[in-house]
Design a protein around this motif. Structure first.
Motif, PDB file in Angstrom:
ATOM      1  N   SER A 181      -8.557  -0.590 -28.097  1.00  0.00           N
ATOM      2  CA  SER A 181      -7.350  -1.117 -27.459  1.00  0.00           C
ATOM      3  C   SER A 181      -7.559  -2.604 -27.154  1.00  0.00           C
ATOM      4  O   SER A 181      -8.668  -3.123 -27.297  1.00  0.00           O
ATOM      5  CB  SER A 181      -7.066  -0.362 -26.158  1.00  0.00           C
ATOM      6  OG  SER A 181      -8.072  -0.659 -25.206  1.00  0.00           O
ATOM      7  N   GLU A 182      -6.496  -3.276 -26.716  1.00  0.00           N
ATOM      8  CA  GLU A 182      -6.598  -4.712 -26.398  1.00  0.00           C
ATOM      9  C   GLU A 182      -7.682  -4.955 -25.356  1.00  0.00           C
ATOM     10  O   GLU A 182      -8.475  -5.888 -25.476  1.00  0.00           O
ATOM     11  CB  GLU A 182      -5.257  -5.226 -25.853  1.00  0.00           C
ATOM     12  CG  GLU A 182      -4.256  -5.536 -26.944  1.00  0.00           C
ATOM     13  CD  GLU A 182      -2.924  -5.992 -26.376  1.00  0.00           C
ATOM     14  OE1 GLU A 182      -2.923  -6.610 -25.294  1.00  0.00           O
ATOM     15  OE2 GLU A 182      -1.894  -5.718 -27.008  1.00  0.00           O
ATOM     16  N   ASN A 183      -7.702  -4.116 -24.326  1.00  0.00           N
ATOM     17  CA  ASN A 183      -8.699  -4.312 -23.268  1.00  0.00           C
ATOM     18  C   ASN A 183     -10.107  -3.960 -23.737  1.00  0.00           C
ATOM     19  O   ASN A 183     -11.076  -4.543 -23.273  1.00  0.00           O
ATOM     20  CB  ASN A 183      -8.322  -3.506 -22.021  1.00  0.00           C
ATOM     21  CG  ASN A 183      -7.317  -4.246 -21.164  1.00  0.00           C
ATOM     22  OD1 ASN A 183      -7.407  -5.463 -21.009  1.00  0.00           O
ATOM     23  ND2 ASN A 183      -6.339  -3.534 -20.634  1.00  0.00           N
ATOM     24  N   THR A 184     -10.209  -2.995 -24.631  1.00  0.00           N
ATOM     25  CA  THR A 184     -11.528  -2.663 -25.177  1.00  0.00           C
ATOM     26  C   THR A 184     -12.092  -3.887 -25.895  1.00  0.00           C
ATOM     27  O   THR A 184     -13.272  -4.232 -25.755  1.00  0.00           O
ATOM     28  CB  THR A 184     -11.429  -1.473 -26.151  1.00  0.00           C
ATOM     29  OG1 THR A 184     -10.807  -0.380 -25.478  1.00  0.00           O
ATOM     30  CG2 THR A 184     -12.791  -1.040 -26.644  1.00  0.00           C
ATOM     31  N   LYS A 210     -11.124  -6.985 -25.329  1.00  0.00           N
ATOM     32  CA  LYS A 210     -11.287  -8.058 -24.338  1.00  0.00           C
ATOM     33  C   LYS A 210     -12.608  -7.917 -23.574  1.00  0.00           C
ATOM     34  O   LYS A 210     -13.339  -8.884 -23.397  1.00  0.00           O
ATOM     35  CB  LYS A 210     -10.107  -8.006 -23.369  1.00  0.00           C
ATOM     36  CG  LYS A 210     -10.162  -9.026 -22.245  1.00  0.00           C
ATOM     37  CD  LYS A 210      -8.902  -8.885 -21.394  1.00  0.00           C
ATOM     38  CE  LYS A 210      -9.041  -9.580 -20.066  1.00  0.00           C
ATOM     39  NZ  LYS A 210      -7.867  -9.300 -19.205  1.00  0.00           N
ATOM     40  N   TYR A 211     -12.885  -6.695 -23.112  1.00  0.00           N
ATOM     41  CA  TYR A 211     -14.097  -6.495 -22.308  1.00  0.00           C
ATOM     42  C   TYR A 211     -15.321  -6.176 -23.163  1.00  0.00           C
ATOM     43  O   TYR A 211     -16.434  -6.098 -22.648  1.00  0.00           O
ATOM     44  CB  TYR A 211     -13.865  -5.382 -21.282  1.00  0.00           C
ATOM     45  CG  TYR A 211     -12.810  -5.740 -20.261  1.00  0.00           C
ATOM     46  CD1 TYR A 211     -12.998  -6.804 -19.385  1.00  0.00           C
ATOM     47  CD2 TYR A 211     -11.608  -5.044 -20.193  1.00  0.00           C
ATOM     48  CE1 TYR A 211     -12.024  -7.153 -18.464  1.00  0.00           C
ATOM     49  CE2 TYR A 211     -10.625  -5.386 -19.283  1.00  0.00           C
ATOM     50  CZ  TYR A 211     -10.842  -6.442 -18.412  1.00  0.00           C
ATOM     51  OH  TYR A 211      -9.866  -6.787 -17.508  1.00  0.00           O
TER      52      TYR A 211
END
Lengths: 139, 134
Positions: A56-59, A61-62
């Protein structure tokens, strides 16, 4: 206007869809809070091994992940695999994230089991790995 | 999410982690400046309403081993009084969009706002005051 067999077919189809939705709703009751069907088994990774996930986008990102799976790359190119076998519903993500190959290091505590059903998609249930503490992306 | 600054204080999240399953939403500990507001707050889904000086956000409540028994609530932090509130409604999925006419919240029964068929409205009623997380 529908007659005879046509009407029966439409009714059966509608009943079938309603029945399927109800059944899937019930099946989702057996999904644990960490996304497994019924439950999972814990173990420590005995060696480094390759896994994959739809990020996902946050995966991205982080640069860390908790859930992953092991699957032939050819099946991961088909959205049906992510939507059904891994239960990433359109309500979770309208568009599936990119497939990312990663490595779980030796000694990581993991839980393994089958993917638990989510409401709104089919009853797929592929192998799933969950790392409660998260695993950092390989650089 | 672009960094949100309210009254010269940065809104930020600590300890980000994913929940539910692959592709699921992310939660973290919400801070406004140095003030810890709440744990398990959905990242990337909060907004500040200037009209009522409130920061609206969503909290995940993991109360059970079974996913179906866990839920989300809509919360807000009142910056004029430094008090925290929660609306007494449980959601299986929720994505906050905006406040209409100071009393109506537009939200989606999903974790994003890209499916108009999941768009809903909620009349904001009384909320329950909560203690700030220590």
């Amino acid at each position: 206007m529908l007659v005879g067999g046509e009407a029966a077919g439409v009714a059966a189809s509608r009943l079938g869809q309603a029945g399927k939705a109800a059944w899937l709703g019930r099946a989702a009751r057996f999904t644990t809070s960490d996304g497994f069907l019924f439950g999972s088994i814990g173990f420590k990774a005995p060696f480094d091994f390759k896994v994959g996930l739809y990020a996902s986008e946050n995966t991205l990102k982080y640069e860390t992940f908790n859930w992953s799976t092991i699957a032939p790359e050819v099946v991961t190119k088909n959205q049906w695999f992510g939507r059904n076998m891994l239960q990433i519903t359109p309500a979770f993500q309208e568009t599936l994230g990119p497939w990312s190959s990663q490595v779980i290091p030796q000694g990581t505590y993991l839980r393994i089991g089958l993917v638990g059903p989510q409401t709104g998609v089919g009853f797929g249930s592929w192998l799933q790995l969950y790392a409660p503490q998260g695993v950092n992306f390989i650089k | 999410m672009e960094e949100l600054i309210i009254k010269n204080k940065a809104v930020k999240f600590n300890s980000p982690t994913q929940i539910i399953n692959m592709g699921g939403p992310w939660v973290g500990v919400l801070f406004i400046g140095e003030l810890k507001i709440m744990v398990d707050v959905i990242i990337d889904n909060l907004f500040y309403s200037k009209e009522d000086d409130r920061l609206y956000f969503v909290r995940y409540h993991k109360i059970s081993k079974w996913e179906k028994e866990n839920y989300f609530t809509i919360n807000y932090f009142d910056l004029s009084t430094n008090k925290l509130y929660m609306f007494d409604m449980k959601f299986e999925m929720v994505f906050l969009k905006e406040i209409n006419n100071s009393s109506e919240l537009i939200y989606y029964e999903a974790f994003h706002d890209r499916d108009e068929s999941r768009k809903k409205q909620l009349i904001l009623g009384n909320a329950i005051e909560l203690l700030l997380d220590k």
